[in-house]
Design a protein around this motif. Structure first.
Motif, mmCIF file in Angstrom:
data_model
loop_
_atom_site.group_PDB
_atom_site.id
_atom_site.type_symbol
_atom_site.label_atom_id
_atom_site.label_comp_id
_atom_site.label_asym_id
_atom_site.label_seq_id
_atom_site.Cartn_x
_atom_site.Cartn_y
_atom_site.Cartn_z
ATOM 1 N N GLU A 165 0.822 -1.207 0.000
ATOM 2 C CA GLU A 165 0.000 0.000 0.000
ATOM 3 C C GLU A 165 0.859 1.263 0.000
ATOM 4 O OE1 GLU A 165 -0.709 -2.566 1.909
ATOM 5 O OE2 GLU A 165 -2.762 -3.135 1.361
ATOM 6 N N MET A 166 1.987 1.201 0.718
ATOM 7 C CA MET A 166 2.840 2.387 0.779
ATOM 8 C C MET A 166 3.386 2.718 -0.613
ATOM 9 S SD MET A 166 6.108 3.154 3.224
ATOM 10 C CE MET A 166 5.211 2.989 4.767
ATOM 11 N N TYR A 168 1.968 1.803 -3.449
ATOM 12 C CA TYR A 168 0.797 2.268 -4.215
ATOM 13 C C TYR A 168 0.546 3.745 -3.935
ATOM 14 C CZ TYR A 168 -0.760 -2.500 -5.369
ATOM 15 O OH TYR A 168 -0.872 -3.764 -5.861
ATOM 16 N N LEU A 169 0.570 4.086 -2.656
ATOM 17 C CA LEU A 169 0.316 5.466 -2.263
ATOM 18 C C LEU A 169 1.304 6.405 -2.951
ATOM 19 C CD1 LEU A 169 -1.226 7.311 -0.099
ATOM 20 C CD2 LEU A 169 0.931 7.167 1.138
ATOM 21 N N LYS A 171 3.038 5.879 -5.637
ATOM 22 C CA LYS A 171 2.798 5.907 -7.089
ATOM 23 C C LYS A 171 1.575 6.765 -7.417
ATOM 24 C CE LYS A 171 6.044 3.153 -8.572
ATOM 25 N NZ LYS A 171 7.104 3.737 -9.388
ATOM 26 N N SER A 172 0.555 6.690 -6.539
ATOM 27 C CA SER A 172 -0.666 7.446 -6.815
ATOM 28 C C SER A 172 -0.413 8.951 -6.706
ATOM 29 C CB SER A 172 -1.775 7.033 -5.851
ATOM 30 O OG SER A 172 -1.570 7.626 -4.590
ATOM 31 N N MET A 173 0.648 9.341 -5.995
ATOM 32 C CA MET A 173 1.001 10.761 -5.929
ATOM 33 C C MET A 173 1.874 11.148 -7.114
ATOM 34 S SD MET A 173 2.072 11.099 -1.958
ATOM 35 C CE MET A 173 0.929 10.758 -0.631
ATOM 36 N N GLY A 174 2.215 10.152 -7.908
ATOM 37 C CA GLY A 174 3.078 10.413 -9.055
ATOM 38 C C GLY A 174 4.550 10.427 -8.689
ATOM 39 N N MET B 62 -8.136 -0.208 -8.077
ATOM 40 C CA MET B 62 -6.757 -0.231 -8.588
ATOM 41 C C MET B 62 -6.735 0.190 -10.054
ATOM 42 S SD MET B 62 -4.696 -1.072 -6.190
ATOM 43 C CE MET B 62 -3.222 -1.652 -7.012
ATOM 44 N N LEU B 67 -3.160 2.119 -10.924
ATOM 45 C CA LEU B 67 -2.109 1.332 -10.292
ATOM 46 C C LEU B 67 -2.057 -0.071 -10.881
ATOM 47 C CD1 LEU B 67 -2.689 2.516 -6.623
ATOM 48 C CD2 LEU B 67 -0.646 2.928 -7.985
ATOM 49 N N PRO B 85 -0.432 5.122 -13.406
ATOM 50 C CA PRO B 85 -0.902 5.827 -12.216
ATOM 51 C C PRO B 85 -1.343 7.258 -12.509
ATOM 52 C CG PRO B 85 1.039 4.563 -11.683
ATOM 53 C CD PRO B 85 0.820 4.397 -13.162
ATOM 54 N N PRO B 87 -2.005 10.694 -11.103
ATOM 55 C CA PRO B 87 -1.744 11.497 -9.904
ATOM 56 C C PRO B 87 -2.803 12.562 -9.632
ATOM 57 C CG PRO B 87 -0.175 12.063 -11.646
ATOM 58 C CD PRO B 87 -1.070 11.002 -12.202
ATOM 59 N N VAL B 91 -5.972 9.071 -3.027
ATOM 60 C CA VAL B 91 -6.240 7.672 -2.727
ATOM 61 C C VAL B 91 -6.179 7.426 -1.223
ATOM 62 C CG1 VAL B 91 -5.502 5.305 -3.142
ATOM 63 C CG2 VAL B 91 -5.277 6.984 -4.958
ATOM 64 N N PHE B 93 -6.570 4.119 1.525
ATOM 65 C CA PHE B 93 -6.711 2.665 1.661
ATOM 66 C C PHE B 93 -7.320 2.312 3.018
ATOM 67 C CE2 PHE B 93 -3.032 3.323 -1.134
ATOM 68 C CZ PHE B 93 -3.400 2.559 -2.227
ATOM 69 N N GLN B 95 -5.769 0.504 5.270
ATOM 70 C CA GLN B 95 -4.697 0.889 6.195
ATOM 71 C C GLN B 95 -4.391 2.356 5.942
ATOM 72 O OE1 GLN B 95 -4.038 -1.896 4.099
ATOM 73 N NE2 GLN B 95 -4.652 -3.378 5.646
ATOM 74 N N VAL B 97 -1.624 3.855 6.127
ATOM 75 C CA VAL B 97 -0.317 4.017 5.469
ATOM 76 C C VAL B 97 0.330 5.366 5.817
ATOM 77 C CG1 VAL B 97 0.921 3.319 3.392
ATOM 78 C CG2 VAL B 97 -1.518 2.996 3.469
ATOM 79 N N LEU B 98 0.252 5.736 7.088
ATOM 80 C CA LEU B 98 0.987 6.934 7.504
ATOM 81 C C LEU B 98 2.461 6.563 7.645
ATOM 82 C CD1 LEU B 98 -1.295 8.647 10.177
ATOM 83 C CD2 LEU B 98 -1.173 9.017 7.708
ATOM 84 N N LEU B 99 3.317 7.539 7.373
ATOM 85 C CA LEU B 99 4.747 7.311 7.503
ATOM 86 C C LEU B 99 5.140 7.581 8.951
ATOM 87 C CD1 LEU B 99 5.724 9.148 4.191
ATOM 88 C CD2 LEU B 99 5.064 6.756 4.519
ATOM 89 N N GLN B 111 2.443 14.761 0.193
ATOM 90 C CA GLN B 111 1.722 14.921 -1.074
ATOM 91 C C GLN B 111 2.291 16.106 -1.869
ATOM 92 O OE1 GLN B 111 -0.588 13.522 -3.457
ATOM 93 N NE2 GLN B 111 -2.020 13.259 -1.788
ATOM 94 N N ARG B 158 -4.386 13.891 3.781
ATOM 95 C CA ARG B 158 -3.266 13.756 2.843
ATOM 96 C C ARG B 158 -3.786 13.583 1.414
ATOM 97 N NH1 ARG B 158 0.297 8.740 4.129
ATOM 98 N NH2 ARG B 158 -1.660 7.733 3.565
#
Lengths: 269, 269
Positions: A165-166, A168-169, A171-174, B62, B67, B85, B87, B91, B93, B95, B97-99, B111, B158
Motif C-alpha cells: 500500500e505504501m 501504491y500510495l 505511485k498514486s502521488m506520481g 486499482m 495502479l 498511475p 496522480p 487515494v 486505503f 490501512q 499508510v501513515l509514515l 503529497q 493527505r
C-alpha cells in the motif's frame, strides 16, 4: 558496560533518598561491581597465582605500569575497526540497494554473499596477509568481510519492508522511483539498517583482533599474542578489557546516533 | 450545500468505465476478477461500490487509480485515458499508510513534496484540513501517538491536500470501531462539501453505502459483475438520524434482499 543501560530508576527507589541515588546507577554497573568483588576475593582467598588468573587489582596495576604501551596499540586496533566499519557501510548499503532493485544482481550476488559467510575469517586471513602484507590493509579488509554481511542482509530486509500500500500510495502521488526510494523506502528501512550496523560493531572488533592474531606488529591482538608467548596473563587480561571497551563504547555511540536519527521511535505508545 | 452539486444539476461525465474486464494469472490458473463492467460517474457524484469480499471491488479501484491495468475495456477519467498511475486522484486505503517517521502535518505535506508544489501554500491548506477533522492540536504528533480513527483522518487529509477532482477510497473505515466510523463518515461528508469532487467509495457495509452516497453500485462475486445500481434519494447534508428514516430503511431492505438473492446471505439454520 554501564553505558549500555537506560538511565531508568526502579519504582522501588522513589521514596528513600539513599535508594534513589543507588537506583540512578545502572543495574549492569552493579552486576559488574559484584563480579569484580567476587573475582578479587576468590583470587586472594584461593591464592590463585597471577599466571593462572590475575586479580582485578593486578590488572588495574598493569594498566598503570604498561598503559603507555597498551594505549597506542589500542589506538591501532580502534583505527582498524573504525576505518573498516566505515568502508564496510559505504560498500554494503549501496550493495543492498542494488540487490533490492535488481533481480539479476540479487540472483548473482546474494548466494555469493551468503556462502562467503560460511568461510571462517581465520581461514582467509593468511591469504590476505600474503596479498596485502603485514600492514593495515589486510586488517581493514577482514573487518569489511566480517561486517558487511549483517549490514547488507538487514538493509535488504529494511528496504523490502515498505508495504504494498505504501508503494501504491507513492505511485498514486506520481512519485518517481527516486522519490519512492528516498522518501518512503529508505526511512522505512532505517530501523533495520541500524539493527545491522549494531550487529556489525561487534563483528568489526572481532575482525580486527582475528586479523592481528594472524600477523601484525601492532594492535591489541598483537599485544595478546606477544604477552601469551611470555605467559603474561595479566597483560592479556588488560588487552582483553580494552577490546571490550572499544566494542562497548562503539556500540553505545551508534545507539546514540540511532536515537538522533529516528526521534519518532522514542515516543512510547 | 452539496445539494447544488448533486449529479442531476451537473450532467458531466467524469469517469467512464466501459467493457472492463480483469483477469489474474495465479498458480491455480486464470481468475477472472472483473467481468464486463460498464459504469459512468458524473462530476461531483458520490458513488459507493458495495459487495462481499472477493467481488473485485478493490481491483476496480486499482484500475481507476491506474495502479493496475485493465485486461480488456477502457477507463477514462476526465479526458484522460487511464493506463498508468493517475496522480490527479487522491487515494485512501483501508490501512492509513501513515509514515511513522513524519508528524501528522508532515504526513499530509508529503503529497506536496512529491508534487513539488508551493510548500507555504500547502502547509496552510494542510492546517485547514486538519482543522476540518478536529485535529488542529495534533499537527506535530507522530502517527504512533494517534488513535486509529485519527490516523485515518490524517490519511484522508493527505489524499485531499492537492484538491483532487477525484477521491478513491478502498474500505477506508473498515478497520475502525463502529462509533469512530460514524464520526469519520460525517467528517468525510464535511470535507466533500467544500468542493465538487467526485468520490468513488468502496465498502462492504450496506448502511455506510446508503448513508454516504448518491448512488450505490452493487457487485456480485466470482466473477465480479455489477448486479444493480441504486439511486439514494436522501437530502444533504446527511445526518446520523437519517438512518431511521423510512426511506433509509427501505434502501437497506432492498440491498439486503439483493445480497440474499445472490446467496451472500443465507439465513436458514
Amino acid at each position: 558496560m554501564a553505558v549500555l543501560a537506560e538511565p531508568t530508576a526502579t519504582p522501588a527507589a522513589r521514596g528513600n533518598p539513599v535508594l534513589r541515588i543507588l537506583g540512578k546507577v545502572s543495574p549492569s554497573a552493579w552486576s559488574l561491581l559484584v563480579i569484580l568483588v567476587l573475582w578479587e576475593l576468590s583470587v586472594r582467598i584461593g591464592n590463585v597465582p597471577a599466571y593462572m588468573l590475575p586479580a582485578p587489582s593486578q590488572i588495574f596495576q598493569e594498566f598503570i605500569d604498561y598503559g603507555h604501551r597498551l594505549l597506542p596499540n589500542a589506538g591501532v586496533t580502534l583505527f582498524e575497526v573504525l576505518l573498516g566499519f566505515t568502508l564496510s557501510v559505504l560498500i554494503s548499503i549501496p550493495l543492498a540497494v542494488l540487490i533490492v532493485y535488481s533481480r539479476p544482481i540479487e540472483r548473482m550476488i546474494y548466494p555469493l554473499i551468503v556462502s562467503s559467510q560460511t568461510v571462517p575469517m581465520v581461514a582467509v586471513a593468511p591469504l590476505l596477509l600474503t596479498w596485502f602484507g603485514y600492514g593495515m590493509t589486510p586488517k581493514i579488509v577482514i573487518v569489511i568481510l566480517q561486517t558487511f554481511f549483517p549490514i547488507v542482509v538487514n538493509t535488504v530486509m529494511g528496504l523490502n519492508s515498505a508495504s504494498r500500500e505504501m508503494i501504491y500510495l507513492a505511485k498514486s502521488m506520481g512519485a518517481s522511483n527516486w522519490q519512492v526510494f528516498w522518501k518512503f523506502r529508505l526511512p522505512q528501512a532505517l530501523p533495520s539498517i541500524f539493527a545491522g550496523l549494531k550487529l556489525a560493531t561487534a563483528m568489526s572488533v572481532i575482525g580486527a583482533i582475528v586479523a592481528e592474531f594472524v600477523g601484525a606488529n601492532a594492535g591489541l591482538g598483537y599485544v595478546i599474542l606477544v604477552a601469551g608467548a611470555s605467559f603474561n596473563i595479566t597483560r592479556q587480561f588488560a588487552a582483553i578489557i580494552l577490546i571490550i571497551l572499544i566494542g562497548v563504547v562503539f556500540f553505545a555511540v551508534l545507539e546514540q546516533v540511532e536515537k538522533l536519527a529516528m526521534p519518532w521511535r522514542r515516543i512510547a505508545r | 450545500m452539496d445539494v447544488t452539486v448533486a449529479p442531476e444539476t451537473t450532467q458531466e461525465t467524469h469517469i467512464s468505465i466501459s467493457g472492463v474486464s480483469k483477469t489474474f494469472q495465479t498458480r491455480n490458473g486464470t481468475v477472472q476478477a472483473l467481468q464486463n463492467i460498464d459504469l459512468n460517474i458524473q462530476k461531483g457524484e458520490f458513488v459507493s461500490v458495495l459487495g462481499p469480499s472477493g467481488c473485485g471491488k478493490s481491483t476496480l479501484m486499482m484500475l481507476l487509480s491506474g495502479l493496475d491495468t485493465v485486461s480488456t475495456g477502457r477507463i477514462t477519467v476526465g479526458k484522460k485515458h487511464i493506463d498508468k498511475p493517475n496522480p490527479d486522484a487522491g487515494v485512501v486505503f483501508q490501512q492509513d499508510v501513515l509514515l511513522e517517521w513524519r508528524s501528522a502535518l508532515q504526513n499530509i505535506l508529503i503529497q506536496a513534496e512529491i508534487r513539488k508544489s508551493d510548500m507555504g501554500e500547502a502547509t496552510e491548506r494542510a492546517r485547514q484540513l486538519l482543522k476540518m477533522v478536529s485535529l488542529q492540536d495534533f499537527e506535530n504528533a507522530y502517527p504512533k501517538e494517534l488513535s486509529g480513527g485519527m490516523r485515518q483522518r490524517v490519511s484522508i487529509c493527505r489524499a485531499l491536500l492537492h484538491k483532487p477532482p477525484l477521491l478513491l477510497m478502498d474500505e477506508p473505515f473498515g478497520a475502525l470501531d463502529a462509533m469512530t466510523r460514524d464520526q469519520l463518515q460525517i467528517d468525510l461528508l464535511r470535507l466533500c462539501s467544500e468542493s465538487d469532487m467526485t468520490v468513488f467509495f468502496i465498502t462492504h457495509s450496506i448502511a455506510e453505502a446508503i448513508f454516504l452516497s448518491d448512488r450505490v453500485v452493487v457487485m456480485s462475486p466470482r466473477p465480479g459483475r455489477i448486479e444493480k445500481i441504486i439511486d439514494i434519494d436522501l437530502p444533504r447534508p446527511r445526518r446520523l438520524a437519517m438512518r431511521e428514516d423510512p426511506r433509509f430503511i427501505e434502501y437497506t431492505r432492498e440491498l439486503t434482499d439483493i445480497f440474499k438473492s445472490l446467496g451472500v446471505f443465507r439465513e436458514e439454520y
